[in-house]
Motif scaffolding. Structure first.
Motif, PDB file in Angstrom:
ATOM      1  N   ARG A  16       0.843  -1.052   0.142  1.00 12.99           N
ATOM      2  CA  ARG A  16      -0.116   0.100  -0.090  1.00 12.99           C
ATOM      3  C   ARG A  16       0.975   1.340  -0.070  1.00 12.99           C
ATOM      4  N   CYS A  17       2.055   1.210   0.546  1.00 14.39           N
ATOM      5  CA  CYS A  17       3.106   2.496   0.733  1.00 14.39           C
ATOM      6  C   CYS A  17       4.306   2.410   0.004  1.00 14.39           C
ATOM      7  N   TYR A  18       4.820   1.014  -0.169  1.00 14.11           N
ATOM      8  CA  TYR A  18       6.333   1.340  -0.763  1.00 14.11           C
ATOM      9  C   TYR A  18       6.445   2.129  -1.903  1.00 14.11           C
ATOM     10  N   HIS A  19       5.616   2.264  -3.067  1.00 18.23           N
ATOM     11  CA  HIS A  19       5.889   3.065  -4.148  1.00 18.23           C
ATOM     12  C   HIS A  19       5.826   4.705  -3.750  1.00 18.23           C
ATOM     13  N   SER A  20       4.698   4.947  -3.222  1.00 18.90           N
ATOM     14  CA  SER A  20       4.490   6.620  -2.829  1.00 18.90           C
ATOM     15  C   SER A  20       5.594   7.007  -1.889  1.00 18.90           C
ATOM     16  N   THR A  21       6.132   5.822  -0.759  1.00 18.03           N
ATOM     17  CA  THR A  21       7.148   6.345   0.016  1.00 18.03           C
ATOM     18  C   THR A  21       8.510   6.451  -0.688  1.00 18.03           C
TER      19      THR A  21
END
Length: 331
Positions: A309-314
C-alpha cells in the motif's frame, strides 16, 4: 479526475502563485523518514524463488526491486557523500544489486525471455548508478539488433523508457527518441483539462526518462518545460486535494526536475499536506485520506499489506524530496 480550471478571484488555473519556497528542513525530514521506512522494509523488496519463473509475478518482484534501485541511485547522485541520505541510499542500492546476483540473474532472465524488455528496464537503473554486468550487456545488445526486438509494440511512454534503458547500456537508436517523445501524452502538448490519472503517470515518467531521473534537468525540451511550468501547479493541487499521494509525489519530482523551476512550480503548502499524510514510521499511502494512525496500525498488524500500500509512494516521496532540497553531490 481533471485539472483545476478557473477559481476564486486572485487565483489562476485554480491555484494561487506560491509565496514562499518549500521549507528545506520539513522536506529533508520527510525524505529521511521515508527512506528510513524503506530501509526497515528492505527484505520486502527481496526477490523470491519465483524470480526466474515464466509465470512469475513481475509486478511484485522485479518491479519493486527496480524502483528501489532507480530511486536510491538518484538519491545517491543528488546528495553529498557526507549526507546520511547518501549513505543509506547507497547501502540500499548495494542490497538491491546483491539480490540480482550482481547482475547474473539478468543474464539468466534474458535467456529465458529474450524479447522481454523489462529485464533491461530494471537493469538500466543499476547501470545508471555504475553497477554493470558485461555478459548481460553483450547478450541484450545482440537481441536488440533483431527486428523482433525493434518492432515490439509498446505504448509511447514505455517505448521512450526502453530507448532510455538502451542508452544506459551503451546502445542507441539515432533519431528514435524525438518521434517517440512527440507521440506521448505530454509530448503532444494536450489540452490541460484532459489531465487525469493515467495521463499524470505517463507525463511524470516521460520527464523521468528525459532527465535520467533528475540527473539531467536540461533534458526537457523548452516547449515541454514551459507547458509544465504553467499547468503543473493546478494539476498538483488537484491531486493533493484528492489524496492521491503517490501521483502527487511524482509531480513534485517533476517540478524539481525542470530547468530553472519557477517559484510557482508547486503550491506553497504541498509539502505540508504531504507530511500530514505520512505516518510516524515514515510510510505514505498511495491514496486515501492520509491517516497516520491507521497506517501505523496496518504496519503493526499486517506488514505485507502496508508494504504494497505504501512502498511506491514512500519511495517517490524520498525521491521528490531529495530533488527538491537540491543537494548536489560533488562531481
Amino acid at each position: 479526475m481533471t485539472a483545476a480550471g478557473t477559481g476564486p478571484a486572485g487565483r489562476v488555473g485554480g491555484l494561487a502563485k506560491a509565496e514562499r519556497a518549500a521549507d528545506p528542513e520539513q522536506v529533508g525530514q520527510l525524505a529521511r523518514t521515508a527512506l528510513a521506512w524503506v530501509d526497515a522494509h528492505r527484505e520486502d523488496f527481496a526477490l523470491g524463488d519465483d524470480a526466474l519463473a515464466r509465470d512469475g509475478r513481475v509486478n511484485s518482484s522485479w518491479k519493486p526491486l527496480g524502483e528501489l534501485a532507480r530511486v536510491c541511485g538518484s538519491i545517491r547522485a543528488n546528495t553529498a557523500p557526507t549526507d546520511p541520505l547518501h549513505t543509506r541510499a547507497g547501502d540500499l542500492l548495494e542490497f538491491a544489486w546483491a539480490q540480482t546476483g550482481h547482475g547474473e540473474l539478468f543474464l539468466r532472465l534474458q535467456r529465458l525471455e529474450p524479447f522481454a524488455t523489462y529485464p533491461l528496464e530494471v537493469y538500466a537503473a543499476f547501470a545508471a548508478a555504475g553497477l554493470r554486468h558485461p555478459g548481460y550487456e553483450t547478450d541484450v545488445a545482440r537481441v536488440a539488433r533483431t527486428r523482433g526486438w525493434r518492432l515490439t509494440e509498446q505504448d509511447p511512454t514505455r517505448h521512450l523508457g526502453v530507448l532510455s534503458a538502451e542508452r544506459s547500456t551503451g546502445m542507441s537508436r539515432p533519431g528514435r527518441a524525438e518521434p517517440a517523445l512527440r507521440r506521448t501524452w505530454l509530448g503532444g502538448l494536450p489540452e490541460p483539462w484532459t489531465f487525469e490519472r493515467d495521463a499524470g503517470y505517463a507525463l511524470t515518467h516521460v520527464v523521468f526518462h528525459l532527465t535520467d531521473w533528475g540527473r539531467a534537468p536540461d533534458g526537457v525540451p523548452p516547449d515541454l518545460a514551459a507547458y509544465l511550468a504553467h499547468w503543473l501547479p493546478p494539476w498538483l493541487d488537484t491531486c493533493l486535494e484528492a489524496g492521491m499521494w503517490d501521483l502527487s509525489c511524482e509531480l513534485l519530482a517533476v517540478a524539481a526536475s525542470l530547468p530553472r523551476p519557477p517559484e510557482s512550480a508547486v503550491p506553497n503548502d504541498s509539502w505540508t499536506r504531504l507530511a500530514a499524510a505520512q505516518s510516524a514510521s515514515g510510510a505514505i499511502p498511495e491514496e486515501g485520506p492520509g491517516d497516520p494512525a491507521q497506517a501505523a496500525r496496518d504496519d503493526a498488524t499486517d506488514p505485507g499489506q502496508d508494504f504494497y500500500r505504501c512502498y511506491h509512494s514512500t519511495l517517490m516521496a524520498a525521491f521528490a524530496a531529495t530533488l527538491t532540497i537540491g543537494q548536489g553531490a560533488p562531481a
